[in-house]
Design a protein around this motif. Structure first.
Motif, PDB file in Angstrom:
ATOM      1  N   ALA A 279       0.970  -5.995  -3.567  1.00  0.00           N
ATOM      2  CA  ALA A 279       2.366  -5.587  -3.788  1.00  0.00           C
ATOM      3  C   ALA A 279       2.993  -4.323  -3.415  1.00  0.00           C
ATOM      4  CB  ALA A 279       2.818  -5.857  -5.228  1.00  0.00           C
ATOM      5  N   ILE A 280       1.759  -3.083  -3.496  1.00  0.00           N
ATOM      6  CA  ILE A 280       1.984  -1.645  -3.232  1.00  0.00           C
ATOM      7  C   ILE A 280       2.142  -1.811  -1.772  1.00  0.00           C
ATOM      8  CG2 ILE A 280       0.635   0.430  -3.113  1.00  0.00           C
ATOM      9  CD1 ILE A 280      -0.590  -0.216  -5.725  1.00  0.00           C
ATOM     10  N   LEU A 281       1.342  -2.311  -0.965  1.00  0.00           N
ATOM     11  CA  LEU A 281       1.468  -2.187   0.575  1.00  0.00           C
ATOM     12  C   LEU A 281       3.054  -2.744   1.013  1.00  0.00           C
ATOM     13  CD1 LEU A 281      -2.114  -3.102   1.651  1.00  0.00           C
ATOM     14  CD2 LEU A 281      -1.038  -0.948   1.748  1.00  0.00           C
ATOM     15  N   ASP A 282       3.275  -3.754   0.497  1.00  0.00           N
ATOM     16  CA  ASP A 282       4.584  -4.411   0.523  1.00  0.00           C
ATOM     17  C   ASP A 282       5.698  -3.369   0.445  1.00  0.00           C
ATOM     18  OD1 ASP A 282       6.147  -6.783   1.484  1.00  0.00           O
ATOM     19  OD2 ASP A 282       6.718  -7.041  -0.448  1.00  0.00           O
ATOM     20  N   ASP A 283       5.486  -2.503  -0.612  1.00  0.00           N
ATOM     21  CA  ASP A 283       6.532  -1.540  -1.067  1.00  0.00           C
ATOM     22  C   ASP A 283       6.419  -0.014  -0.467  1.00  0.00           C
ATOM     23  OD1 ASP A 283       8.861  -1.321  -2.592  1.00  0.00           O
ATOM     24  OD2 ASP A 283       7.797   0.173  -3.832  1.00  0.00           O
ATOM     25  N   LEU A 306      -6.150   7.351   9.001  1.00  0.00           N
ATOM     26  CA  LEU A 306      -4.957   7.158   8.254  1.00  0.00           C
ATOM     27  C   LEU A 306      -3.849   6.444   9.243  1.00  0.00           C
ATOM     28  CD1 LEU A 306      -6.033   9.495   5.976  1.00  0.00           C
ATOM     29  CD2 LEU A 306      -3.668   9.084   5.164  1.00  0.00           C
ATOM     30  N   THR A 307      -3.098   5.559   8.862  1.00  0.00           N
ATOM     31  CA  THR A 307      -2.172   4.579   9.473  1.00  0.00           C
ATOM     32  C   THR A 307      -0.958   4.690   9.150  1.00  0.00           C
ATOM     33  OG1 THR A 307      -4.121   3.141  10.301  1.00  0.00           O
ATOM     34  CG2 THR A 307      -1.857   2.551  10.840  1.00  0.00           C
ATOM     35  N   LYS A 308       0.015   5.129  10.038  1.00  0.00           N
ATOM     36  CA  LYS A 308       1.561   4.934   9.778  1.00  0.00           C
ATOM     37  C   LYS A 308       1.781   3.684   9.037  1.00  0.00           C
ATOM     38  CE  LYS A 308       5.972   6.734  10.950  1.00  0.00           C
ATOM     39  NZ  LYS A 308       6.904   7.246  12.001  1.00  0.00           N
ATOM     40  N   ASN A 313       1.416  -2.554  11.039  1.00  0.00           N
ATOM     41  CA  ASN A 313       0.179  -1.932  10.382  1.00  0.00           C
ATOM     42  C   ASN A 313       0.007  -2.457   9.000  1.00  0.00           C
ATOM     43  OD1 ASN A 313      -0.381  -0.713  12.678  1.00  0.00           O
ATOM     44  ND2 ASN A 313       0.408   1.115  12.086  1.00  0.00           N
ATOM     45  N   VAL A 314       1.213  -2.372   8.296  1.00  0.00           N
ATOM     46  CA  VAL A 314       1.022  -2.997   6.856  1.00  0.00           C
ATOM     47  C   VAL A 314       0.853  -4.478   6.598  1.00  0.00           C
ATOM     48  CG1 VAL A 314       2.477  -3.540   4.773  1.00  0.00           C
ATOM     49  CG2 VAL A 314       2.824  -1.345   5.922  1.00  0.00           C
TER      50      VAL A 314
END
Length: 842
Positions: A279-283, A306-308, A313-314
């Motif tokens: 859920a965090i990555l989705d947001d 670290l990745t943009k 990428n998400v």
């Protein structure tokens, strides 16, 4: 003093009135809870008072009025109050304390003996500075009267000179019928909210005596924000500055999620962690950069850098998150150092936006064991971060060492939060991330003229998040307000913002001419509250000398302003009871992770209690902690060294626990040989596993395989049937899959001691997972039944030691001590529990 254990009849108590009045003056909340109860019986009775208050609040007063006599609380240094408390308990007298109650609240409770047809008035006062979170302030009042109340009222008054942007009120118990009873009046700068149901309106049904009033009454509001400088108020020689400028663009952030995947995270914890991360990555915002690090006793990561947060990428990261599985030990140190290194390397290589903030979010549920020296971990992390990264620590569940995480985060410009094991744990994780996901300013400094102010609270902040607020307070040394020029600076997206402004004083009498409430010294008390909070934080995170100074200053101010803080206690001398003795009530302030309370009360009318905690330690002292009763029962056993007792047998689940006692090396001068448990045998027939734990080693048998672990190593073992975690020379945690958890403590004695030997303590966790058929010397029948001929047993109030939090000295636990090897409490005789072997049923 020995006395028979007898049951009292149900007390006839009428709750006459309950009133909760909260007055908020510029975010500083002053709450008074008043309760009046009447003893309608024809004999004296014990009347109980229970109230819940926010964990962030400080109690400032407690008083009782009985038959015209007022008993007022006095704030004393905690150690002095503790001696008074222990003296009272040693004489068999009652005493009460505060305990934790859920996620946001702590419970204050006391009992007092009241004469027939007399009443008692309880008054509890507490204060707190409301924190702005996600764009609003929250005033939470928990009410649980447990019976109908003749006069019930909640009143909240809010005075905000900046102007009110919105005010909302609701309650968890509000039905459609009760909703219209919430009266709300809001003008530009003040609000009045009240809720006063009649007795009939409180009823669960027209003919019922049950009450609907059971839960939280919540008021949420925010203020208008027009000035980039913020709002500065000066009242009676003190100032307070609220800073949260409107309409700032968000700063990009670079965040590394460091995730514990050790064996103890198995099951629901791991699935909820994956759910929250997805859920965090989705947001996550597309301008942000992120990384994923997972650890057990090995360190793994999604990508080296670290990745943009592009859509592609998400999506790839979400697929990776779905593969995270629990396994192995808990190398918190390694996981954090990897996350720090990734941020430092990417920052040095200019792979991250220049104007952005760096942070690490750690999620763990246990104790570090690969590197288990906690101060070393804290020092290494602090040194590596160098003040350039914010560290946020999320502690999952009750087994986590929360104080370690709290210090770790505060030393690195972050904060810690406990995540409670519940169905909404994933939402708790997402909610925390939402609070810190949108930084607006970095390196915020608020500067005031040195010749005008002194004793200013913290005025430098690493970052300001959207929806939060910075608060600074201080004392004026020069009453010439014309000299009060304020400078605020902070790094935004585009450049460094510097704002100058002239403070203007607010005349509260002019703003609120019709109010009877005297606002008086609220700015001074707000300053004191904030100063004490920051000194307490410094007392846990600073160097040795600074810690001592901060603690001393916090104690002095707590006493001066009558705040019950972790350094002080509220003491009220209670009136004499039926036996002509008086005793103190002592209220302490809890810190997160220290939620024990000691309060003796006479055993209640015959009833069955919920799932308790069982433990045995020392010379064997058996203790049963009764849930929701703030009480414990205990007894000792005395038998020959070499005797093996059945401690726990659950036929339904197939669990068996036996323990063997060992004696002193030789007879001491007093002639009394002490015995202790030195060896435990644990069987889970369903899982086909057998465990032998001695003071020397730990042996695990499964089918025909044997694995041995040593106390001299920190180690973990995760197999399909169980998880073991050994903390070097300290403890063993045994988690049987989908079943109960045990903790075994190792007590090491000086090897050249002339008499004593090493010994073990045994503690049950999650005992609710045992079946109703469970039995054994450790698992007593804890149901008292009122019969024509009462089964009486000889008891006294005693102290035993619980070593879970302090292995070296233990923690004093007051309990009702049952004499003669627990006769009258345990089923049958102690010898009925003797078995022939460590893994035998009989």
């Amino acid at each position: 003093r020995s006395r028979p254990l007898e049951k009292r009849s149900v007390v006839d108590v009428e709750l006459h009135s309950v009133t909760v009045e909260c007055v908020v003056s510029s975010r500083f909340a002053h709450t008074v809870m008043t309760s009046v109860a009447l003893n309608k019986a024809n004999s004296s009775q014990e009347i109980f008072f229970e109230m819940e208050l926010p964990k962030t609040a400080f109690i400032t007063n407690f008083s009782m009025e009985i038959e015209g006599q007022v008993y007022v609380g006095e704030v004393k240094e905690k150690e002095k109050a503790k001696k008074q408390y222990e003296k009272a308990v040693s004489h068999g007298q009652t005493a009460g304390l505060v305990k934790a109650s859920g996620r946001k609240m702590e419970k204050f409770s006391v009992s007092v003996n009241i004469a027939a047809e007399s009443n008692v008035t309880f008054i509890l006062t507490y204060e707190e500075l409301l924190q702005r979170n996600l764009g609003q302030y929250e005033i939470l009042t928990r009410v649980k009267p447990k019976s109908l109340v003749q006069q019930f009222q909640i009143v909240t008054k809010i005075y905000e000179p900046q102007g009110l942007a919105h005010v909302d009120a609701h309650a968890t118990f509000l039905s459609n019928d009760l909703l219209p009873l919430v009266e709300k009046t809001v003008t530009d700068k003040k609000a009045h909210i009240s809720f006063s149901p009649t007795m009939d309106q409180q009823r669960t049904c027209p003919s019922c005596d049950g009450t609907l009033i059971d839960g939280d009454f919540i008021v949420k509001y925010d203020v208008k924000r027009d000035s980039k400088l913020g709002d500065i108020q000066i009242v009676n020689g003190y100032f307070v500055h609220f800073f949260s400028p409107p309409d700032l663009p968000r700063l990009p952030k670079n965040v590394v999620f460091v995730i514990d995947r050790s064996g103890s995270m198995s099951g629901r914890k791991m699935s909820q962690t994956r759910e929250a991360l997805l859920a965090i990555l989705d947001d996550i915002h597309e301008e942000d950069y992120f990384a994923l690090v997972q650890f057990d006793d090995r360190i793994d990561f999604w990508k080296e850098n670290l990745t943009k947060a592009t859509e592609e990428n998400v999506a790839e990261a979400m697929s990776y998150v779905k593969t995270i599985q629990d396994n192995g030990g808990t190398d918190i140190h390694g996981g954090l150092m990897k996350g720090i290194d990734m941020l430092i390397q990417d920052r040095q290589a200019n792979r991250l936006p220049e104007r952005s903030t760096d942070m690490i979010i750690l999620l763990t549920d246990g104790m570090p064991n690969s590197v288990s020296d906690l101060p070393s971990i804290q020092n290494n992390v602090r040194s590596a971060i160098g003040g350039n990264i914010s560290l946020f620590c999320l502690g999952f569940g009750n087994d986590v060492d929360y104080s370690f995480l709290d210090v770790l985060s505060k030393q690195n410009q972050g904060l810690a939060r406990r995540i409670f094991e519940a169905s909404d744990a994933a939402l708790q994780l997402q909610g925390f991330y939402e609070e810190v996901s949108t930084p607006m300013l970095l390196e915020v400094d608020l500067l005031y003229p040195d010749n005008v102010v002194d004793f200013v609270t913290t005025s430098h902040f690493r970052q300001l998040f959207n929806g939060s607020e910075i608060v600074v307070a201080g004392r004026l040394s020069d009453n010439n307000i014309n000299n009060f020029l304020v400078e605020v600076s902070g790094q935004g997206v585009r450049d460094t913002n510097i704002t100058f402004g002239q403070a203007s004083t607010l005349d509260w009498d002019v703003l609120y001419p019709d109010e009877e409430y005297v606002f008086g010294d609220f700015t001074e008390r707000l300053w004191a509250y904030l100063t004490i909070q920051q000194l307490l934080e410094k007392s846990t995170t600073a160097g040795p000398d600074e810690k001592v100074n901060a603690t001393a200053k916090a104690l002095d101010m707590s006493l001066q302003y009558s705040f019950v803080t972790p350094l002080t206690s509220m003491v009220v001398t209670k009136p004499e009871d039926e036996e002509g003795t008086s005793s103190p009530l002592i209220a302490n302030k809890l810190t997160e992770g220290k939620n024990k309370t000691y309060q003796h009360s006479k055993p209640a009318t015959a009833q069955a209690y919920g799932a308790p905690t069982y433990l045995v330690d020392g010379d064997p002292h058996f203790i049963l902690e009764l849930p929701d009763k703030n009480d414990s029962l205990c007894f000792n056993i005395n038998d020959a060294p070499g005797t093996i007792f059945n401690l726990l047998r659950d036929l339904e689940s197939g669990i068996l626990v036996n323990g063997e006692v060992i004696g002193d090396k030789q007879i001491p001068p007093d002639g009394k040989i002490n015995t202790y448990f030195w060896r435990f045998g644990i069987i889970h027939k369903t899982l086909r596993v057998r465990l032998e734990v001695s003071t020397e080693e730990i042996s695990v048998f499964q089918e025909e395989k044997l694995v041995k672990l040593l106390w001299s190593d920190t180690a973990s073992l995760d197999i399909p049937s169980l998880n073991l975690k050994v903390t070097k020379d300290r403890s063993l945690t045994v988690t049987l899959k989908d079943s109960v958890k045990f903790v075994i403590l190792l007590h090491k004695v000086w090897k050249n001691h002339p008499y004593h030997r090493d010994y073990l303590g045994f503690y049950t966790l999650d005992s609710h997972l045992l079946s109703p058929a469970v039995h054994g010397l450790l698992v007593w029948r804890y149901i008292w039944v009122k019969q024509k001929q009462k089964n009486q047993c000889s008891i006294t109030i005693s102290w035993q030691r619980d070593f879970r939090k302090n292995l070296k000295t233990g923690e004093n636990v007051p309990c009702w001590f049952i004499h003669n090897n627990g006769t009258g409490l345990i089923d049958g005789d102690m010898k009925d529990y003797i078995v022939s072997g460590l893994f035998k049923n009989q």
